[in-house]
Design a protein around this motif. Structure first.
Motif, PDB file in Angstrom:
ATOM      1  N   UNK A 271       6.530  38.168 100.472  1.00 40.52           N
ATOM      2  CA  UNK A 271       7.656  38.074 101.381  1.00 40.52           C
ATOM      3  C   UNK A 271       7.908  39.415 102.043  1.00 40.52           C
ATOM      4  N   UNK A 272       8.083  39.402 103.367  1.00 39.01           N
ATOM      5  CA  UNK A 272       8.359  40.629 104.107  1.00 39.01           C
ATOM      6  C   UNK A 272       9.832  40.988 104.021  1.00 39.01           C
ATOM      7  N   UNK A 273      10.100  42.281 103.991  1.00 42.13           N
ATOM      8  CA  UNK A 273      11.477  42.766 104.036  1.00 42.13           C
ATOM      9  C   UNK A 273      11.992  42.556 105.454  1.00 42.13           C
ATOM     10  N   UNK A 274      13.155  41.960 105.633  1.00 46.81           N
ATOM     11  CA  UNK A 274      13.658  41.667 106.979  1.00 46.81           C
ATOM     12  C   UNK A 274      14.280  42.898 107.653  1.00 46.81           C
ATOM     13  N   UNK A 275      13.447  43.862 107.990  1.00 46.49           N
ATOM     14  CA  UNK A 275      13.942  45.070 108.652  1.00 46.49           C
ATOM     15  C   UNK A 275      14.472  44.735 110.035  1.00 46.49           C
ATOM     16  N   UNK A 276      15.548  45.408 110.404  1.00 47.69           N
ATOM     17  CA  UNK A 276      16.140  45.205 111.717  1.00 47.69           C
ATOM     18  C   UNK A 276      15.754  46.305 112.698  1.00 47.69           C
ATOM     19  N   UNK A 277      15.270  47.422 112.199  1.00 44.12           N
ATOM     20  CA  UNK A 277      14.906  48.539 113.059  1.00 44.12           C
ATOM     21  C   UNK A 277      14.981  49.828 112.272  1.00 44.12           C
ATOM     22  N   UNK A 278      14.726  50.928 112.940  1.00 43.08           N
ATOM     23  CA  UNK A 278      14.858  52.243 112.323  1.00 43.08           C
ATOM     24  C   UNK A 278      16.302  52.690 112.516  1.00 43.08           C
TER      25      UNK A 278
END
Length: 132
Positions: free
Chosen positions: A3-10
Motif C-alpha cells: 500500500x502506498x502512503x497517500x502523500x499530498x505533496x512536499x
C-alpha cells in the motif's frame, strides 16, 4: 502489503544555517522568499524563520549555536541540493551575478535537454536553477 502512503505533496524544507542574518538576507532579499513568521527561541538560543514562496509555506530556516559544518563538496551523502524552476535562465544568472553570487556555467540536462546552473547559499548548500 504494497500500500502506498497517500502523500499530498512536499510540505517544507528545513535548513540550519551558520549565520542567521546572512542566510535570512540570502533567502529573502536575493531569492525573494516572503517571511511568514520569525521566532527567537530563548531556551535554544535559536531563531526559526518560516518562509513562503508564491504564497505557499516552503522553507524553515534555523540557527543554532555551534553547529558542525556540513560537507557539500565533494558531494557527500544527504541532501544534495535545492532546485528552483525558472522561465529564463540567462536572466536569472544575470540577476544572481548582479547580486554578487557566483554561478557555474550553464549546462544541459542529458535526459531532459533542459538548461540549468548552480550557485550556493551562504553555507555552501548547492542551489540549482532549472529552466522550464
Amino acid at each position: 502489503m504494497n500500500q502506498k502512503i497517500p502523500l499530498l505533496g512536499i510540505h517544507h524544507v528545513a535548513i540550519i544555517c551558520s549565520n542567521y542574518a546572512v542566510s535570512k538576507h540570502f533567502y529573502t532579499e536575493i531569492l525573494g522568499f516572503e517571511i511568514i513568521r520569525e521566532v527567537y527561541r530563548k531556551e535554544r538560543d535559536s531563531y526559526k524563520l518560516d518562509l513562503s514562496f508564491q504564497g505557499v509555506y516552503f522553507l524553515e530556516l534555523f540557527s543554532f549555536p555551534e553547529t558542525p559544518p556540513r560537507v557539500s563538496r565533494p558531494e557527500a551523502c544527504g541532501l544534495r541540493h535545492l532546485a528552483f524552476e525558472v522561465s529564463n535562465l540567462d536572466e536569472t544568472v544575470q540577476i544572481l551575478r548582479h547580486k554578487g553570487l557566483i554561478c557555474e556555467d550553464i549546462r544541459i540536462d542529458e535526459f531532459t535537454e533542459k538548461r540549468f546552473t548552480f550557485t550556493s547559499d551562504p553555507d555552501h548548500l548547492p542551489i540549482e536553477f532549472y529552466e522550464r
